[in-house]
Every structure is written in structure tokens, then in C-alpha cells.
Design a protein around this motif. Structure first.
Motif, PDB file in Angstrom:
ATOM      1  N   GLU A   1     -14.637  -3.626  -5.038  1.00  0.00           N
ATOM      2  CA  GLU A   1     -15.295  -3.524  -3.555  1.00  0.00           C
ATOM      3  C   GLU A   1     -14.263  -4.331  -2.784  1.00  0.00           C
ATOM      4  O   GLU A   1     -13.780  -5.329  -3.014  1.00  0.00           O
ATOM      5  CB  GLU A   1     -16.779  -4.229  -3.579  1.00  0.00           C
TER       6      GLU A   1
ATOM      7  N   TYR B   1      -9.498  -7.133  -1.942  1.00  0.00           N
ATOM      8  CA  TYR B   1     -10.731  -6.479  -2.992  1.00  0.00           C
ATOM      9  C   TYR B   1     -10.958  -7.444  -3.952  1.00  0.00           C
ATOM     10  O   TYR B   1     -10.263  -8.306  -4.351  1.00  0.00           O
ATOM     11  CB  TYR B   1     -10.341  -5.149  -3.720  1.00  0.00           C
TER      12      TYR B   1
ATOM     13  N   LEU C   1       0.806  -1.278  -0.089  1.00  0.00           N
ATOM     14  CA  LEU C   1       0.060  -0.193   0.090  1.00  0.00           C
ATOM     15  C   LEU C   1       0.812   1.389   0.023  1.00  0.00           C
ATOM     16  O   LEU C   1       1.769   1.324   0.874  1.00  0.00           O
ATOM     17  CB  LEU C   1      -0.703  -0.040   1.158  1.00  0.00           C
ATOM     18  N   GLY C   2       0.726   1.896  -1.104  1.00  0.00           N
ATOM     19  CA  GLY C   2       1.435   3.491  -1.161  1.00  0.00           C
ATOM     20  C   GLY C   2       0.779   4.162   0.165  1.00  0.00           C
ATOM     21  O   GLY C   2      -0.255   4.162   0.465  1.00  0.00           O
TER      22      GLY C   2
ATOM     23  N   ARG D   1       0.326   7.438  -0.392  1.00  0.00           N
ATOM     24  CA  ARG D   1      -0.347   8.734  -0.776  1.00  0.00           C
ATOM     25  C   ARG D   1      -1.671   7.945  -1.388  1.00  0.00           C
ATOM     26  O   ARG D   1      -2.193   8.935  -2.451  1.00  0.00           O
ATOM     27  CB  ARG D   1       0.363   9.549  -1.682  1.00  0.00           C
ATOM     28  N   GLU D   2      -2.058   6.938  -1.240  1.00  0.00           N
ATOM     29  CA  GLU D   2      -3.106   6.289  -1.954  1.00  0.00           C
ATOM     30  C   GLU D   2      -4.236   5.758  -0.943  1.00  0.00           C
ATOM     31  O   GLU D   2      -3.797   5.032   0.134  1.00  0.00           O
ATOM     32  CB  GLU D   2      -2.793   5.427  -3.110  1.00  0.00           C
ATOM     33  N   SER D   3      -5.534   5.981  -1.258  1.00  0.00           N
ATOM     34  CA  SER D   3      -6.461   5.068  -0.316  1.00  0.00           C
ATOM     35  C   SER D   3      -6.341   3.614  -0.802  1.00  0.00           C
ATOM     36  O   SER D   3      -5.715   3.087  -1.679  1.00  0.00           O
ATOM     37  CB  SER D   3      -7.943   5.583  -0.816  1.00  0.00           C
ATOM     38  N   LEU D   4      -7.203   2.669   0.062  1.00  0.00           N
ATOM     39  CA  LEU D   4      -7.110   1.220  -0.004  1.00  0.00           C
ATOM     40  C   LEU D   4      -7.473   0.950  -1.314  1.00  0.00           C
ATOM     41  O   LEU D   4      -6.946   0.163  -2.083  1.00  0.00           O
ATOM     42  CB  LEU D   4      -7.778   0.732   0.810  1.00  0.00           C
ATOM     43  N   GLN D   5      -8.505   1.659  -1.989  1.00  0.00           N
ATOM     44  CA  GLN D   5      -9.331   1.429  -3.072  1.00  0.00           C
ATOM     45  C   GLN D   5      -8.487   1.872  -4.382  1.00  0.00           C
ATOM     46  O   GLN D   5      -8.420   0.806  -5.124  1.00  0.00           O
ATOM     47  CB  GLN D   5     -10.602   1.753  -3.201  1.00  0.00           C
ATOM     48  N   ASP D   6      -7.814   2.822  -4.111  1.00  0.00           N
ATOM     49  CA  ASP D   6      -7.021   3.188  -5.276  1.00  0.00           C
ATOM     50  C   ASP D   6      -5.686   2.533  -5.332  1.00  0.00           C
ATOM     51  O   ASP D   6      -5.365   1.962  -6.576  1.00  0.00           O
ATOM     52  CB  ASP D   6      -6.235   4.821  -4.827  1.00  0.00           C
TER      53      ASP D   6
END
Lengths: 248, 248
Positions: A86, A107, A60-61, A63-68
Motif C-alpha cells: 500500500e 510504499y 520509476l520505470g 511502463r509501470e504503475s507506482l505500485q508495480d
DNA sequence: CCAAAAGTGTTTGGATTACACCCATGG
DNA sequence: CCATGGGTGTAATCCAAACACTTTTGG
């Protein structure tokens, strides 16, 4: 500031966090003409589980949300653009990976057939029939099984089925989606009625030419892009047992 | 080995991971006699959001599963022993906390009335009516709202209602649970029938004495402790928007 | 005996199922 | 004109809501 020893101790304690995605698409069996659920997997190019097939995923980066993160990773590893995305579940059992403590937020996504055909296979990306996806790396067998369960649950209430199809589709195609997901035959007559009432589709004035029989009418999905607010029953509990890992 | 600068850079990038829990219990309004949903919150004793009320939570230990971490933390902060515990959702929006990038895996739990009464309030733990829980720290308002939605969904299909009650209960008490969760009146006659068929309860040969009216029979829950495997429709999508945080 | 909740029975309307039947097209 | 899937109609059935009614207690 921390000493180097202190830092590595903290890193050993803090579980690492990854995002993975189960991607579903439909393919038509050339023989029977029936729709089937397929999913792309990527080959592990490092230990552990080197050489095995696994869900696409990565860290997970910041600067990004989980979905992003899920969308980006999915794009980078498989070149696919999902029409639905989702969150499925967060898996954090102790024995998921032999080499490190790993928490995966998983996801699930749906892509259209064009996408699935377009994204041709490479050395390290291959498509599998959902029913053939076994022997995967880590606990990914169980994750796929749980994603299928969620897909089944969601298709009955929600309006995810349309995300498997293009902008225009026949009711027979849509019924094929339901039959593939639910794994049972549906009465065409009743299926039609159930959709006409309550489901958000509209008939166009076009029909699909070129078939052997009466040309079927084409329909379009008129609902929201990513699903409407909609309560409805909850998913099966993916019990981590009392202290263990993934759903049983 | 990493240099110190390298390490702090990595730590800035790697989001920190926490486990939180939404705990629900039922209390009977002394005035109306109706059941209501309550939940315990803890006061923030550090920045950010110092002094505000928040969901109990803490970091994930390196030697415990996600569910174990939730159970442990819940016990440590509120002294409660839940009868039901299930993962709710992983929240990871960019703007959840002003001071750091924070990913929270949130669980939800049910506790019996005895527990809720026993766990008296302290300076930093207080119980709130679910409908009054507003103005919480971080995005906890939305998390509580989503947990309530999940509770509603799950009570209609699953068998979570029993986990609000003790070993023996009357059908009126059980109906009170449903009415509190669903927020509407239920017909006693029909409610009885719906349960008798399919739901896993059994009548005992005892009745509850001491009321003003005809003594009601006592029932027991005969199902599995932590919920049976059960497909059933999926939850409402907690959309992170296109790149944002918690459910809308 | 009266009020009120426990508990049973019955009616009704809506939704789902099964299936008979007509329509339109290619061969 | 026939086989096949598209599409409509309809009777049987199941299920949930509404509500009348009987039972059992305390006052």
C-alpha cells in the motif's frame, strides 16, 4: 528540440522521482517466544550515504504503475513477495538529499514469516528489528517511524494482520501480531470475541498438534486479498512543516 | 553529457511530476439553509481535455517542497488561502493521460467561507457542488471522490471541521459542517456533548444576535493550527488495482 | 402565547473490560 | 495430578443514541 544547456538546466530543475518500500515481517524471539517486527534494509553502494543502511528503492520505470514499480523493486532487491502493498506517502522536502532534489513515493509492505526466513541475508541486505532501525540514510528513520504508525493505525481497523501470517494460524499467533504491532498485552478471551464478531476469519476443523498444552484450533482468513473498501478515520498528518521535508 | 537522442529518450521514460489540489469550502443553500460542500475547478486551456474542468495544479518547482508547491499553485490559480492543507495521495497509473506519462501528487485543502465568496468566478475558474463535479479531465473524478472519502474519515476523528469556519462559530454551524460532510442528520444534543468532551473548543461570552430564535453562544477553536499529532486508524486503501491508476 | 431553535437531563442498549472458571494436553 | 495455555461465561463499566423537557428569542 532543446539545446544541451537548456536540457541540463531543465534536468536540474525537475526533481528526480524514486519509489521506495518499507517492508515489515514478524519474527519470533527464540528467548521469550514473543513476536517482533523486523524489516530488511539494503546497504548504500554509492554516494551519498555510502555504506549506510537504507530502504530498498529505485527509479520509476516509464511502463509501470507506482505500485508495480514498488513490487518489482522490492522483488529485485530483497527477493521477497509481499502479501500486502500500500502507498504510504510522498516525501519531497528540499533537504532530503545533499546531492540532488529527490521526491520519493514510498510504499509499505507485509511479508509472511516463510518469506522472511527464506530471504537470507547477503552482504548488502540485512534484517533489523524495527526498534533498532536507526541511523539510516537520508530521512529513512522518519519514514520507517511513519510506516510503523500507519501499520498500528491500520491493524486496529483494517484486516492487515492476517498478511503477516500463513494460510492457517492460531488465535494466539494472531494475537501475537496485534501485541507486537500495538506494543501492549491483549486479553486472550476478549481478543477472541472481538475477532469472531465482524472480522473475516473462519475456524477450520484442524488443530495444531505438538505443543505442550491443549492443541489450539487453526483458523483461516476469508476476507479479500488486498483489503476491502473501508472508510474509517484518516492517518495522522505527516506534516512537512511549513516548507520542509518528511513527517515530524 | 548526453546526446540529444539520448536525452529525449530519457525524457520519454522519466514520468513528469505535477502537483494538484482538491479544495473544499462550504456554502449555505439559500433555499434550505443547509451547508453544502463546494470546490473550485479550472478550465483546461490546452490539450489534452481542452475545455474540460480540472483540479488546479501545475509542475513542481525545483526550490519548493511538495506542500509549498501545492499552496503556491492553489494561490496562483484560484487566489485562495487555505486554512488546512494535507497530502492526499500520489496517482501514477499508466493511462492517466493519453499524451504523456504523468505522476500527480495530490493535496487537499479547506478554505473558509469568506475566501470562497471572495474568490469570485472568472472565465476559467468556477465553483461546483461536490456532488455535481463529474466529467472532469483526466482521472479527476476519482480523485475528488477519494478526497471526499478522506475528508469524511478525517472529520470523524481529527479536528478539521473548524477549518471550514471562521474564528467564531455557533454549534449549529459546526454541526452543519459535520452534517454536510457525513451526509446525515446529527442529534443536536448529543453533538454538543461529544464536542464538549475531548474536542478542543471553548465557549466565548458572546452570543450571535439577529436570529429568529434564542441567540446561540459563539465558540472558538483552541487547538493547533494545522492538526495535532494523532494516530488513529488508517485511510481506506486507494488500490491501484494490480497495476492500474487511481483509487477504485 | 406560539413556533422554533438553544441547551440540559435521563434512559437505554450495545460494546469493551476485567476476571472467574472449565477444558485438554504434556510431562 | 499439576502446570499451562485454549477456550467459555458473566458481571461491571463506559459510551453513544434516543428523546423528553426547559429556556429564550421573534413574531
Amino acid at each position: 528540440m532543446y539545446s544541451s544547456a537548456n536540457v541540463s538546466e531543465r534536468q536540474a530543475q525537475a526533481p528526480s522521482l524514486a519509489i521506495s518500500t518499507v517492508i515489515f515481517a514478524l519474527r519470533t524471539d527464540p528467548g521469550t517466544g514473543r513476536s517482533e517486527i523486523w524489516l530488511p534494509l539494503v546497504r548504500r553502494i554509492r554516494q551519498p550515504h555510502l555504506g549506510k543502511w537504507a530502504l530498498p528503492g529505485g527509479p520509476l520505470g516509464g511502463r509501470e504503475s507506482l505500485q508495480d514499480a514498488a513490487a518489482r523493486n522490492l522483488r529485485e532487491t530483497t527477493k521477497l513477495e509481499p502479501t500486502y502493498l500500500e502507498q504510504l506517502y510522498a516525501f519531497g522536502g528540499l533537504d532530503r538529499s545533499a546531492t540532488q532534489r529527490l521526491v520519493s513515493i514510498v510504499y509499505w509492505a507485509l511479508v509472511r514469516p516463510e518469506q522472511a526466513d527464506l530471504a537470507r541475508e547477503s552482504e548488502n541486505v540485512r534484517w533489523f528489528r524495527a526498534s533498532d532501525a536507526a541511523g539510516l540514510a537520508f530521512d529513512h528513520d522518519e519514514i520507517v517511524a511513519y510506516a510503523l504508525e500507519r501499520l498500528r493505525g491500520k491493524i486496529e481497523y483494517g484486516s492487515v494482520a492476517y498478511h503477516f501470517l500463513g494460510a492457517r494460524f492460531t488465535l494466539a499467533q494472531l494475537r501475537g501480531v496485534y501485541e507486537a504491532v500495538l506494543g501492549r498485552h491483549l486479553d486472550p478471551a476478549n481478543f477472541r470475541r472481538q475477532l469472531r464478531s465482524a472480522r473475516d476469519i473462519a475456524a477450520t476443523d484442524e488443530v495444531l498438534q505438538g505443543g505442550r498444552n491443549r492443541p489450539p484450533r487453526l483458523y483461516t482468513y476469508t476476507g479479500p486479498d488486498q483489503e476491502a473498501p473501508s472508510p474509517g478515520p484518516a492517518p495522522r498528518l505527516p506534516a512537512e512543516g511549513q516548507s520542509a521535508g518528511p513527517p515530524s
